[in-house]
Design a protein around this motif. Structure first.
Motif, PDB file in Angstrom:
ATOM      1  N   PRO A  72      -4.139   4.205  24.747  1.00  0.00           N
ATOM      2  CA  PRO A  72      -3.429   5.266  24.017  1.00  0.00           C
ATOM      3  C   PRO A  72      -4.384   6.342  23.506  1.00  0.00           C
ATOM      4  O   PRO A  72      -5.541   6.073  23.196  1.00  0.00           O
ATOM      5  CB  PRO A  72      -2.775   4.516  22.849  1.00  0.00           C
ATOM      6  N   VAL A  73      -3.885   7.560  23.436  1.00  0.00           N
ATOM      7  CA  VAL A  73      -4.607   8.675  22.809  1.00  0.00           C
ATOM      8  C   VAL A  73      -3.881   8.984  21.501  1.00  0.00           C
ATOM      9  O   VAL A  73      -2.696   9.303  21.507  1.00  0.00           O
ATOM     10  CB  VAL A  73      -4.628   9.913  23.723  1.00  0.00           C
TER      11      VAL A  73
ATOM     12  N   LEU B  79     -13.065   5.453  25.401  1.00  0.00           N
ATOM     13  CA  LEU B  79     -11.648   5.176  25.603  1.00  0.00           C
ATOM     14  C   LEU B  79     -11.471   4.182  26.748  1.00  0.00           C
ATOM     15  O   LEU B  79     -10.623   3.293  26.703  1.00  0.00           O
ATOM     16  CB  LEU B  79     -10.884   6.472  25.906  1.00  0.00           C
ATOM     17  N   ILE B  80     -12.280   4.365  27.799  1.00  0.00           N
ATOM     18  CA  ILE B  80     -12.272   3.446  28.930  1.00  0.00           C
ATOM     19  C   ILE B  80     -13.691   2.893  29.052  1.00  0.00           C
ATOM     20  O   ILE B  80     -14.541   3.468  29.753  1.00  0.00           O
ATOM     21  CB  ILE B  80     -11.828   4.163  30.221  1.00  0.00           C
TER      22      ILE B  80
ATOM     23  N   THR C 131      -6.288   0.928  31.502  1.00  0.00           N
ATOM     24  CA  THR C 131      -7.430   0.617  30.646  1.00  0.00           C
ATOM     25  C   THR C 131      -8.725   0.429  31.431  1.00  0.00           C
ATOM     26  O   THR C 131      -9.800   0.432  30.846  1.00  0.00           O
ATOM     27  CB  THR C 131      -7.149  -0.660  29.837  1.00  0.00           C
ATOM     28  N   LYS C 132      -8.624   0.276  32.759  1.00  0.00           N
ATOM     29  CA  LYS C 132      -9.817   0.148  33.598  1.00  0.00           C
ATOM     30  C   LYS C 132     -10.253   1.488  34.177  1.00  0.00           C
ATOM     31  O   LYS C 132     -11.241   1.554  34.916  1.00  0.00           O
ATOM     32  CB  LYS C 132      -9.563  -0.849  34.731  1.00  0.00           C
ATOM     33  N   GLY C 133      -9.507   2.547  33.870  1.00  0.00           N
ATOM     34  CA  GLY C 133      -9.828   3.863  34.401  1.00  0.00           C
ATOM     35  C   GLY C 133      -9.250   4.128  35.775  1.00  0.00           C
ATOM     36  O   GLY C 133      -9.543   5.152  36.391  1.00  0.00           O
ATOM     37  N   GLN C 134      -8.418   3.227  36.269  1.00  0.00           N
ATOM     38  CA  GLN C 134      -7.777   3.415  37.574  1.00  0.00           C
ATOM     39  C   GLN C 134      -6.517   4.244  37.399  1.00  0.00           C
ATOM     40  O   GLN C 134      -5.735   4.020  36.473  1.00  0.00           O
ATOM     41  CB  GLN C 134      -7.432   2.063  38.194  1.00  0.00           C
TER      42      GLN C 134
END
Length: 482
Positions: free
Chosen positions: A270-271, A347-348, A400-403
């Protein structure tokens, strides 16, 4: 060069005219399309999509060259069920394609009444959804695989539901024995019209259905033919969507039928506590070059994010700005510049400080392969013509893994003149004008467009790889127009 600008976002029209005027000083602009000459040496058209029949007629009659901002058909990308089919076709023979790992599992469904949902799940091409929902019955909500239901043809977030069991899915669909209020039958025509304007949503394919017939024989359409105009008006009125979605009500599934169920990505970073996705703008030109606009938008939900088993509210789970009032997304800054959005560098964690660059690289690769797949596997539904270009909004979710995960493709995207979104839209329009005019051979000697064109990064060039097209003209399917 004769020019008509009547885009779907009128506030952009004067800016687009200015960008064209700066590069083609002798361009002649027409504010009323009725005054546009049926034949001209060159023409450039930017239309809103509702009256493309007449716009394509003018394009056909250009003696030298012409360009218009819509392909005859882009259903393969814009229709969610066709998009799922494109991905399935492509990765079936190319398991190493990036689409195999960046598109959530999507199942195409033909749904009508809630009573027949079991039959619909059994008849689906992929039984993964049916088996997954049955397994979910014995699991706690937090341990289930969650799915998101999307109508294939409707935009603005209408009709979207989140579910994890067969009963939940059935509960969202229309009942065969639907009970109507007797008073509704007595409503006046004016009341029905008012109700439609208040509750209806826009189909994602305005005016394109009648263009499925691609005819190579020569013909023309007289814009002054009153009979043809009347017929065209009837067709436009017939396209008025009848789907009405009531808050927390059942989906009019018996009218819609075509849906997709897409696996819901739960693990997202989340941001400011809210779910978000990245909106990328892809410009497809001719047959076929695809560019992605370097500037991206981050679109935030209006409520703090919680997984669907804790908070079933769509305003928490969906990032579609259509679910927010204008005051809400303005006050909450729901549309932000992706690159300048203040987010923690960790964040990630797996990607570190450069996670935004990594996301950008993925977006370029996935977008390029997606348009390649559509052009090669479903050419009848993504009909690329050299005299056409089209601007799409491509939505991606970041986990959450940046994918990144491809959510959907929107044709004729809306542009808002608010906050970061307004200036970004102007820079995008200027770059689109520069690239499309260059495609027409209109390279300005007085204005250096190098930096403007660099904002659009080329991710695909299939010009020499697609088979030769024999489409000479684009005419309406209805013969009464001719």
């Amino acid at each position: 060069m004769h020019v008509y600008i009547g885009s779907a976002c009128p506030w952009l029209d004067e800016h687009i005219k200015g960008f064209i005027q700066a590069r083609v000083p002798n361009a002649v602009f027409f504010d009323n399309f009725e005054d546009f000459p049926l034949e001209s040496e060159e023409n450039f058209q930017w239309c809103d999509g509702w009256e493309l029949n007449r716009n394509f007629t003018v394009l056909n009659n250009a003696k030298k060259t012409g360009l218009i901002n819509a392909y005859p058909s882009s259903d393969a990308l814009a229709r969610k069920d066709y998009l799922a089919r494109v991905v399935d076709y492509w990765r079936a023979k190319r398991p190493d394609s990036i689409l195999a790992t960046h598109v959530p599992l999507t199942v195409r469904l033909s749904l009508d009444y809630a009573e027949y949902v079991d039959e619909a799940l059994t008849a689906a091409d992929d039984l993964t959804l049916l088996y997954g929902l049955e397994e979910n019955e014995a699991l706690e909500p937090k341990d289930r695989t969650w799915w998101i239901l999307k109508p294939a043809l409707v935009d603005c977030g209408a009709g979207i539901r989140i579910f994890s069991t067969v009963d939940e899915l059935a509960g969202y669909l229309e009942l065969a024995e639907y009970e109507y209020d007797d008073d509704e039958d007595e409503s006046t025509e004016e009341e029905e019209e008012e109700k439609w304007e208040k509750n209806s949503v826009t189909l994602s394919l305005p005016g394109l259905d009648s263009l499925d017939g691609l005819i190579t024989t020569a013909s023309s359409l007289s814009l002054s033919d009153e009979k043809a105009k009347a017929k065209q008006g009837q067709l436009m009125r017939a396209k008025k969507p009848q789907y009405v979605f009531k808050a927390n009500g059942r989906i009019p599934s018996a009218q819609m039928r075509e849906f997709v169920a897409q696996q819901y990505v739960v693990a997202i970073p989340p941001v400011e506590g809210k779910k978000w996705h990245v909106r990328a703008y892809a410009l497809s030109v001719g047959r076929l070059k695809v560019h992605v606009f370097r500037e991206l938008l981050a679109l935030l939900a209006c409520e703090n994010y919680q997984p669907p088993w804790e908070n079933p509210s769509l305003r928490s789970s969906l990032t579609n700005t259509a679910l927010q009032d204008e005051d809400e997304f303005t006050e909450n800054e729901s549309m932000r510049d992706f690159w300048s959005t203040a987010v923690p560098e960790d964040l990630i964690p797996s990607l570190g400080k450069n996670w935004k660059d990594n996301v950008w690289d993925q977006i370029c690769e996935v977008t390029g392969d997606l348009f390649r797949a559509a052009a090669h596997t479903m050419a009848d539904k993504f009909t690329t013509v050299d005299k056409c270009f089209e601007l799409f909004a491509v939505d991606y979710l970041v986990d959450t893994k940046g994918q990144i995960w491809l959510l959907e493709v929107n044709e004729t995207p809306a542009f808002y003149n608010h906050g970061k979104a307004g200036p970004l839209a102007l820079r995008l329009m200027e770059s689109v004008v520069a690239v499309t005019l260059e495609h027409m051979g209109k390279v300005s000697e007085e204005k250096d467009d190098a930096e403007v064109r660099k904002r659009l990064v080329k991710v695909l060039d299939e010009t020499d790889k697609l088979p030769k097209s024999n489409i000479a003209e684009i005419l309406p399917e209805d013969s009464s127009f001719c």
